[in-house]
Scaffold this active site. Sequence first.
Site, short mmCIF file in Angstrom:
data_model
loop_
_atom_site.label_atom_id
_atom_site.label_comp_id
_atom_site.label_asym_id
_atom_site.label_seq_id
_atom_site.Cartn_x
_atom_site.Cartn_y
_atom_site.Cartn_z
N CYS A 75 66.37 13.27 -92.70
CA CYS A 75 67.53 12.85 -93.49
C CYS A 75 67.16 12.29 -94.86
CB CYS A 75 68.37 11.85 -92.71
SG CYS A 75 68.87 12.47 -91.11
N HIS A 130 73.01 8.26 -97.59
CA HIS A 130 73.00 9.19 -96.47
C HIS A 130 74.19 8.86 -95.56
CE1 HIS A 130 71.92 11.61 -93.20
NE2 HIS A 130 71.48 10.64 -92.42
N ASN A 140 77.27 13.71 -90.00
CA ASN A 140 75.92 13.48 -90.54
C ASN A 140 75.23 14.84 -90.69
OD1 ASN A 140 73.19 13.03 -90.85
ND2 ASN A 140 73.07 11.39 -89.33
#
Length: 321
Positions: free
Chosen positions: A111, A248, A278
């Site tokens: 990520c 993020h 996500n």
Amino acid sequence: MSIRIVGTGSALPERKVTNEEIAELVDTSDEWIRERTGIGSRYVSTKETVASLAADACVRALRQAGREAEEVQLLLVATCTPEDALPCMACQVQEKIGAVNAVAFDVNAACAGFLFALNTAWAYIASGIYENALIVGSEVLSKMIDWNDRGTCILFGDGAGAVMVEKCTQGGVLGFVQHSDGKKGAVLTCGSRQLNNLYVKSSEGESYVQMDGREVFSFAVKQIPLTIQQALEKAALAVGDVDLFVLHQANKRIIDGIARRLGVDISRFPMNLDRVGNTSSAAIPLLLDELNREGRIEKGQIIVLSGFGAGLACGACVMEW
Ligand code: UT7
């Protein structure tokens, strides 16, 4: 010498999946998912691939930048979900968009991957090796998720976001920080191919994402405010100078916690995780593209990007738009 973003683009699969649909698969509810994560829906690939989503996002970023694919000198794909081990996703994207003059390779920092790729491009361009780069975060996480595991399948989505960057002498990236901590690697894993050769016969099947959600949660809430402060120090700026924090998109409660620790109003933390979930390395550039296309970022504004995830890895970047 620094770099600035001159175009953004993004792409999502066609198929949207709501929390209600997930609640038909595992013991969960729309209410639980929204309350604990802020996520309402996500997109799941039915035919789209890491390379096809990345290529679509890249084409849009190039179009917005007013650049041709042949002009791209460096093409980086940040991904942790490549369909193929070889050739790399970046070479597949290069072929799809016709970036015939680019050097292309992948970056995997989960990520935090988009930020690490952005920093790589900055290093190449600041040192004079290249003058521009096309950077895309692209993921099809849905193929790595155990759809029986309610602790993970509610969170992730597929998608891609791209930025075109060029060298600049004023503004652009002002400060950058990256961290990796392999000692904490076990809290978020996805095994891949087993050793299966002349000497070893693996009996293990495919493996899927496994996560200690609470550990990742507490890592992000503690580490990201410090990482952002470090990047701001490098840029000789303070939290109060920042117009937007593009983080993020893992969990709304994580973003709330980071905002509280930094002492910044949550209105300066735009989010799209309610609609896309996500999307790992795609999350930051996807959100950036939405903000850019909606005219929510103005020239001269100070933007902080920050990502975190498996590794454990995290980073932050301060830029003047
Ligand atoms: O991109 C970076 C990678 N990942 C992340 O950033 C994820 C970070 N972590 C998180 O977002 C959160 O930890 C989760 C959303 C994954 C979980 O939320 P939580 O508030 O930390 O829940 P928990 O794991 O502490 O579980 C609380 C309860 C448990 O039940 P008991 O033991 O209290 O009876 C779980 O079994 O909630 C249960 N639970 C669920 N219930 C309904 C866990 N997942 C679900 C679910 N629906 N989907």
